[in-house]
Design a protein around this motif. Structure first.
Motif, short mmCIF file in Angstrom:
data_model
loop_
_atom_site.label_atom_id
_atom_site.label_comp_id
_atom_site.label_asym_id
_atom_site.label_seq_id
_atom_site.Cartn_x
_atom_site.Cartn_y
_atom_site.Cartn_z
N PHE A 235 42.96 16.18 -54.36
CA PHE A 235 43.15 17.23 -53.22
C PHE A 235 42.27 18.55 -52.67
N ALA A 236 41.05 18.49 -53.42
CA ALA A 236 39.86 19.77 -53.19
C ALA A 236 39.25 19.33 -51.44
N LYS A 237 39.02 18.20 -51.34
CA LYS A 237 39.03 17.08 -50.84
C LYS A 237 39.02 16.79 -49.34
N MET A 238 40.98 17.02 -49.25
CA MET A 238 41.53 17.38 -48.12
C MET A 238 41.25 18.43 -47.40
N THR A 239 41.17 18.04 -45.91
CA THR A 239 40.74 18.75 -45.08
C THR A 239 41.43 18.66 -43.58
N VAL A 240 42.74 19.01 -43.71
CA VAL A 240 43.21 18.95 -42.82
C VAL A 240 42.84 19.73 -41.58
N PRO A 241 42.58 18.87 -39.98
CA PRO A 241 42.21 19.38 -38.79
C PRO A 241 42.90 20.57 -38.56
N THR A 242 42.61 21.33 -37.85
CA THR A 242 44.01 22.54 -36.61
C THR A 242 43.28 22.85 -35.25
N VAL A 243 43.66 23.83 -35.25
CA VAL A 243 42.87 23.75 -33.59
C VAL A 243 42.05 25.15 -34.18
N ASP A 244 41.70 25.82 -35.13
CA ASP A 244 40.26 26.60 -35.57
C ASP A 244 39.24 25.54 -35.74
N THR A 245 39.63 24.48 -36.70
CA THR A 245 38.07 23.59 -37.52
C THR A 245 37.80 22.77 -36.24
N VAL A 246 38.86 21.80 -34.96
CA VAL A 246 38.08 21.72 -33.69
C VAL A 246 37.78 22.75 -32.99
N ARG A 247 37.72 23.57 -32.33
CA ARG A 247 37.23 24.54 -31.53
C ARG A 247 36.12 24.68 -32.00
N ASN A 248 35.48 25.29 -33.55
CA ASN A 248 34.27 26.00 -34.02
C ASN A 248 33.80 24.72 -34.39
N SER A 249 33.94 23.67 -34.11
CA SER A 249 33.56 22.40 -34.22
C SER A 249 32.56 22.07 -33.78
N PHE A 250 32.98 21.52 -32.46
CA PHE A 250 32.70 21.77 -31.13
C PHE A 250 31.51 23.19 -30.80
N VAL A 251 32.19 24.24 -30.50
CA VAL A 251 30.87 24.97 -30.79
C VAL A 251 29.88 24.95 -32.30
N VAL A 252 29.80 24.69 -32.92
CA VAL A 252 28.74 24.45 -33.51
C VAL A 252 28.02 23.00 -33.12
N ARG A 253 28.50 21.77 -33.15
CA ARG A 253 27.99 20.93 -33.12
C ARG A 253 27.60 20.84 -31.48
N THR A 254 27.51 21.34 -30.67
CA THR A 254 27.30 21.89 -29.38
C THR A 254 25.09 21.99 -29.59
N LEU A 255 25.79 23.14 -30.34
CA LEU A 255 24.23 24.32 -30.25
C LEU A 255 23.24 23.43 -31.39
N VAL A 256 23.98 22.65 -32.90
CA VAL A 256 23.18 21.52 -33.47
C VAL A 256 22.77 21.00 -31.78
N MET A 257 23.68 19.63 -32.11
CA MET A 257 22.82 18.84 -31.25
C MET A 257 21.66 18.58 -30.78
N CYS A 258 21.84 20.81 -29.85
CA CYS A 258 20.73 20.69 -28.89
C CYS A 258 19.80 22.01 -29.59
N GLY A 259 19.50 21.83 -30.99
CA GLY A 259 18.35 22.10 -31.38
C GLY A 259 18.21 23.79 -31.80
N HIS A 260 20.07 24.28 -31.33
CA HIS A 260 19.62 25.71 -32.22
C HIS A 260 20.48 25.80 -33.63
N HIS A 261 20.10 27.34 -33.16
CA HIS A 261 20.69 27.69 -34.52
C HIS A 261 21.73 28.23 -35.18
N THR A 262 22.51 28.00 -36.16
CA THR A 262 23.69 28.32 -35.73
C THR A 262 24.36 29.20 -36.97
#
Length: 306
Positions: A235-262
């Motif tokens: 149960f502790a390993k389950m992460t159900v995707p939500t609007v918050d997780t999807v949009r936060n992931s998009f912003v973080v991944r965009t910055l990280v893949m371009c080599g920027h600190h987050t």
């Protein structure tokens, strides 16, 4: 001969700065503790870029001219102008287009944020604008329809319409990202009133992203369906995707893949650690490696260095 500058950027240390006194004299000779003397040639000069003069002696201060840079007086526009010049050096129309967005949209928005919104983690105007420039530059890609493969921007009315939407999106998740929930409601009303980006009437502006067609799309439509990967999944390993997780992931991944600190902030129990770990696990192994360090209120910088 050309003038040469030696820049010392960082806090002054009481030990080594005293050795600079002889260098700043007219004879320009550095005298070391072991007795060695190193002369500086005529065209060479020193520049100290420091936060304060707390440990500088009167002997040091009297040997240097002082220029105080006030953040409130200097503002963020010199940084913006420098960024625009570096990014679009030979594209006057594009340069003026973005300068107009900073003057007519970002500047009043930052004032509204200061007067009407609360930030649990306060962000200065300069750092908000710097984050905006970094995020927008990371989004200004061929995949998002803003430039060619060589990085050259498109031009024309269609480009400006699409670029304005991406610029507003980047502003939402940089300058406006740290406001609390009540602040987001106020920001939603404010941005709609200034009519920048032309959002649909439903939902809040933070519920939208720019889709592949260049139009506003709802994050809700991008949330994937989810089911446990196995019947025995913990149960502790389950992460159900939500609007918050999807949009936060998009912003973080965009910055990280371009080599920027987050920096990911939030109250206790909001899933910051889980979200950060998922982003780390999703990075390509051929170009990234993980190093996880846990900090607490008792963690000191010396402990980390050791």
């Amino acid at each position: 001969p050309d003038e040469k500058w030696i820049t010392f950027d960082g806090p002054i240390d009481a030990m080594w700065v005293e050795s600079m006194n002889s260098v700043m004299d007219d004879n320009k000779i550095l005298t070391l503790i072991n007795g060695d003397r190193i002369p500086l040639v005529g065209p060479m000069s020193l520049m100290f870029e420091v936060e304060d003069l707390a440990v500088a002696s009167p002997a040091t201060v009297s040997r240097a001219g002082m220029i105080y840079m006030d953040q409130a007086e200097l503002g963020y526009m010199p940084f913006v102008l420098s960024w625009l010049q570096r990014r679009w050096p030979d594209e006057a129309e594009t340069h003026d287009f973005y300068l107009g967005l900073f003057e007519n949209f970002v500047k009043p928005l930052l004032l509204f944020r200061e007067l009407e919104c609360r930030e649990p983690v306060p962000i200065s105007d300069f750092m908000a604008v710097r984050s905006l420039c970094i995020l927008f530059q990371s989004l200004h890609t061929e995949a998002n329809g803003l430039c060619n493969a060589d990085g050259t921007s498109y031009a024309g009315e269609e480009y400006q319409k699409l670029a304005e939407r991406w610029f507003v999106f980047a502003t939402m998740w940089s300058a406006c990202a740290a406001v609390d929930e009540k602040g987001r409601v106020k920001m939603d009303t404010y941005v709609r009133d200034v009519e920048v980006g032309k959002f649909p009437p439903a939902n809040k502006i933070f519920d939208y992203y720019v889709n592949k067609e260049g139009e506003w799309g709802l994050w809700e439509a991008t949330v994937p369906s989810w089911a446990p990967s196995s019947p025995t999944m913990q149960f502790a390993k389950m992460t159900v995707p939500t609007v918050d997780t999807v949009r936060n992931s998009f912003v973080v991944r965009t910055l990280v893949m371009c080599g920027h600190h987050t920096l990911v902030t939030g109250d206790t129990g909001t899933g910051k650690t889980v979200a950060a770990q998922e982003e780390l696990d999703a990075l390509p192994l051929d170009s990234h490696a993980q190093l996880i360090i846990n900090f607490s209120a008792a963690t000191a910088s010396k402990t980390t260095q050791d």
